[in-house]
Design an enzyme around this catalytic site. Structure first.
Site, PDB file in Angstrom:
ATOM      1  CG  ASP A   1      -0.619   7.601  -0.390  1.00  0.00           C
ATOM      2  OD1 ASP A   1      -1.157   7.837  -1.485  1.00  0.00           O
ATOM      3  OD2 ASP A   1       0.606   7.430  -0.252  1.00  0.00           O
TER       4      ASP A   1
ATOM      5  CE  LYS B   1       0.739  12.215  -5.251  1.00  0.00           C
ATOM      6  NZ  LYS B   1       1.371  13.033  -4.171  1.00  0.00           N
TER       7      LYS B   1
HETATM    8  C1  RUB Z   1       1.927   8.379  -4.293  1.00  0.00           C
HETATM    9  C2  RUB Z   1       0.502   8.108  -4.467  1.00  0.00           C
HETATM   10  C3  RUB Z   1       0.150   6.742  -4.875  1.00  0.00           C
HETATM   11  C4  RUB Z   1      -0.116   6.009  -3.587  1.00  0.00           C
HETATM   12  C5  RUB Z   1      -0.724   4.691  -3.733  1.00  0.00           C
HETATM   13  O1  RUB Z   1       2.137   9.656  -3.797  1.00  0.00           O
HETATM   14  O2  RUB Z   1      -0.363   8.892  -4.197  1.00  0.00           O
HETATM   15  O3  RUB Z   1      -0.980   6.745  -5.680  1.00  0.00           O
HETATM   16  O4  RUB Z   1       1.080   5.934  -2.828  1.00  0.00           O
HETATM   17  O5  RUB Z   1       0.142   3.796  -4.301  1.00  0.00           O
HETATM   18  P1  RUB Z   1       3.617  10.206  -3.667  1.00  0.00           P
HETATM   19  P2  RUB Z   1       0.455   2.423  -3.581  1.00  0.00           P
HETATM   20  O6  RUB Z   1       4.256  10.089  -5.009  1.00  0.00           O
HETATM   21  O7  RUB Z   1       3.424  11.598  -3.218  1.00  0.00           O
HETATM   22  O8  RUB Z   1       4.297   9.353  -2.628  1.00  0.00           O
HETATM   23  O9  RUB Z   1      -0.808   1.985  -2.921  1.00  0.00           O
HETATM   24  O10 RUB Z   1       0.855   1.530  -4.680  1.00  0.00           O
HETATM   25  O11 RUB Z   1       1.537   2.641  -2.622  1.00  0.00           O
END
Ligand code: RUB
Length: 355
Positions: A243, A254
């Site tokens: 994130d 997460k």
């Molecule tokens: C989503 C989450 C994902 C990240 C990374 O958390 O932690 O692993 O967003 O994914 P939530 P990406 O469901 O609380 O939004 O890098 O593909 O966006």
């Protein structure tokens, strides 16, 4: 048909999974809270509804909420007939929805910086910007998928946590699943272990749903089984999304990611994050400075609305945790794979490509 509406048509022709699109004056999104049992499309008539959808996890994942920033700013311009004040207010609202993922902040800022004129001039300028950002994000997914797939070997068993996939991104495979999807397309014989991801079950509900769609063999495990699986030789690589990656290479992802990274270090298993250069936040020096979103603890004492702990039990729900860069083997981006020393190499990437 407007260029922004053609996006959805173009993407559907490529058989991508679209998390969000613009159609007939409003936004449509696939309600991720209903997956995998129901593929329900919801209409967002205005930015307030989109904000509520982000807060309630109807759409989630750092890439996809970045895309919400793009569409939300365009929607505000479109519906206000090009009123810059409405666009500015939309930006404030969108940024307030979720604090940890940096893509949302960056896409809102990028759209805000493109604001020019009023009326149809403003609508057109933000439409062009929106199409360019979404196309760029999709292009990043293909490129980082290619770079990441070069690390995957025939016979690999790869663990992922949460959902870093097509519906959490622009539509090809988001980040972690772009790597996995590309390796699968290359004909590599791989198997994926997807962690359930308590409490919200993104791994069980959404990652498994996408892996099934992509035809990639997979096994679901609960989060507390990762140590067992590593210790018994069932997992030989880990790829997760992010994130936010701070300037020194620490990452927020997460909650649960940190304990998997610790176990991976103990077992000598390479731990990668697949992300885009836009998730690297040079204004955040280290993981300590990343705000971890604390969500409603009701989501911990219940599973899908069914209570699992006695009334009155206290619970805690940090939505993310921080994995220090010393536990990370590589940061896969659309520009290539970054390895130690992370701070210097991330900086070099920043200077070189003007992220
Ligand atoms: C989503 C989450 C994902 C990240 C990374 O958390 O932690 O692993 O967003 O994914 P939530 P990406 O469901 O609380 O939004 O890098 O593909 O966006």
């Amino acid at each position: 048909m407007r260029a922004i509406e053609e996006l959805a048509v173009r993407y559907q022709e490529k058989a991508l999974a679209l998390p969000l699109w613009f159609e007939a004056g409003s936004l449509k999104l696939l309600d991720q809270t209903k997956l995998p049992f129901k593929e329900e499309i919801n209409t967002m008539e205005n930015v307030e509804q989109l904000g509520d959808a982000i807060r309630s996890m109807m759409i989630r994942g750092s890439g996809a909420i970045g895309i919400c920033g793009v569409y939300g700013m365009f929607l505000a311009a479109y519906q206000s007939n090009g009123n810059p004040e409405a666009v500015r207010e939309a930006g404030v609202l969108l940024k307030s929805t979720r604090p940890t993922a940096v893509n949302l902040m960056k896409t809102v800022d990028e759209m805000a910086a493109a604001v020019k004129g009023t009326g149809s001039e403003l609508v057109d300028v933000l439409e062009a910007k929106a199409v360019a950002i979404i196309d760029r994000q999709l292009d990043f997914e293909y490129k980082l998928g290619e770079h990441g797939a070069s690390l995957i070997e025939d016979g690999d068993t790869i663990m992922t946590h949460c959902h870093s996939g097509a519906l959490g991104g622009a539509g090809y495979g988001g980040r972690a699943l772009s790597v996995i999807r590309r390796a699968h397309e290359q004909g590599k014989n791989i198997h994926v272990y997807t962690c359930e991801t308590r409490p919200y079950l993104q791994g069980a509900r959404i990652t498994a749903y996408e892996l099934k769609k992509f035809g990639i063999p997979h096994t679901l495990i609960t989060d507390n089984m990762s140590g067992f699986c590593m210790n018994t030789g069932r997992i030989n690589k880990i790829v997760v999304g992010s994130d936010r990656v701070s300037a020194n290479g620490d990452l927020a992802n997460k909650v649960g990611t940190y304990m998997h990274a610790l176990a991976a270090k103990e077992h000598g298993i390479p731990f990668y994050t697949a992300t885009s250069s836009h998730t690297i936040d040079f204004d955040t020096p280290s993981g300590d400075a990343i705000e971890v979103e604390m969500r409603n603890s009701d989501e911990v004492v219940q599973i899908q609305g069914v209570r699992i702990a006695p009334e009155g039990t206290d619970a805690l729900y940090p939505s993310f945790d921080i994995t220090p860069s010393r536990l990370i083997s590589g940061i896969i981006t659309e520009k290539g794979v970054i390895t130690v020393p992370f701070e210097q190499n991330l900086n070099r990437l920043n200077e070189k490509v003007n992220i």
